[in-house]
Design a protein around this motif. Structure first.
Motif, mmCIF file in Angstrom:
data_model
loop_
_atom_site.group_PDB
_atom_site.id
_atom_site.type_symbol
_atom_site.label_atom_id
_atom_site.label_comp_id
_atom_site.label_asym_id
_atom_site.label_seq_id
_atom_site.Cartn_x
_atom_site.Cartn_y
_atom_site.Cartn_z
ATOM 1 N N SER A 114 7.657 -19.255 -26.477
ATOM 2 C CA SER A 114 6.661 -18.432 -25.874
ATOM 3 C C SER A 114 5.292 -18.656 -26.068
ATOM 4 O O SER A 114 4.826 -19.645 -27.175
ATOM 5 N N ASP A 115 4.218 -18.723 -25.305
ATOM 6 C CA ASP A 115 2.681 -18.771 -25.448
ATOM 7 C C ASP A 115 2.118 -17.740 -26.442
ATOM 8 O O ASP A 115 1.500 -17.942 -27.351
ATOM 9 N N ARG A 116 2.928 -16.510 -26.336
ATOM 10 C CA ARG A 116 2.248 -15.415 -27.212
ATOM 11 C C ARG A 116 3.753 -14.446 -27.727
ATOM 12 O O ARG A 116 4.567 -14.298 -26.829
ATOM 13 N N ASP A 155 3.583 -13.170 -15.340
ATOM 14 C CA ASP A 155 3.952 -13.732 -16.721
ATOM 15 C C ASP A 155 5.485 -13.806 -16.688
ATOM 16 O O ASP A 155 6.123 -13.035 -15.867
ATOM 17 N N MET A 206 1.758 -17.202 -18.175
ATOM 18 C CA MET A 206 2.012 -17.199 -19.411
ATOM 19 C C MET A 206 3.490 -16.771 -19.872
ATOM 20 O O MET A 206 4.047 -15.863 -19.117
#
Length: 106
Positions: A100-102, A30, A1
């Motif tokens: 970004s994923d989160r 990550d 991630m």
């Protein structure tokens, strides 16, 4: 991630925990990018007896995390980017958010 962390606080405990989370995420495999914004650019002056913020920053950087600091926010405080921070712009913050994923904010 791909984890993006935006820090706009100058509360030592909050900032310390944000960097701790980032280092943990790196240990999970990550990618972590941190952006210091507003009061967050004051990170390197937040060490207290209980919260070693600069050490947490260094630990994240040493583990492969990236830390950027808003150049405009630094300029407003008559400061420069610290040893582990790169000078950055709104374009860099936008890139962090879009890639970004989160994204977490502290």
């Amino acid at each position: 991630m791909k984890l993006g962390i935006v820090i706009s606080s100058n509360d030592p405990e909050t900032v310390w925990n944000a960097f701790r989370l980032g280092k943990f995420a790196l240990g999970q495999g990550d990618t972590v990018n941190v952006f210091l914004l507003g009061k967050g650019v004051e990170c390197e002056s937040l060490d207290t007896e209980h919260f070693a913020v600069t050490q947490a920053m260094q630990d994240l950087a040493d583990s492969g995390g990236k830390i950027d600091a808003c150049g405009t926010c630094l300029k407003l405080r008559n400061a420069g980017a610290g040893g582990v921070c790169a000078l950055a712009t709104m374009q860099d913050l936008y890139r962090l958010a879009s890639e970004s994923d989160r994204v977490l904010t502290f």
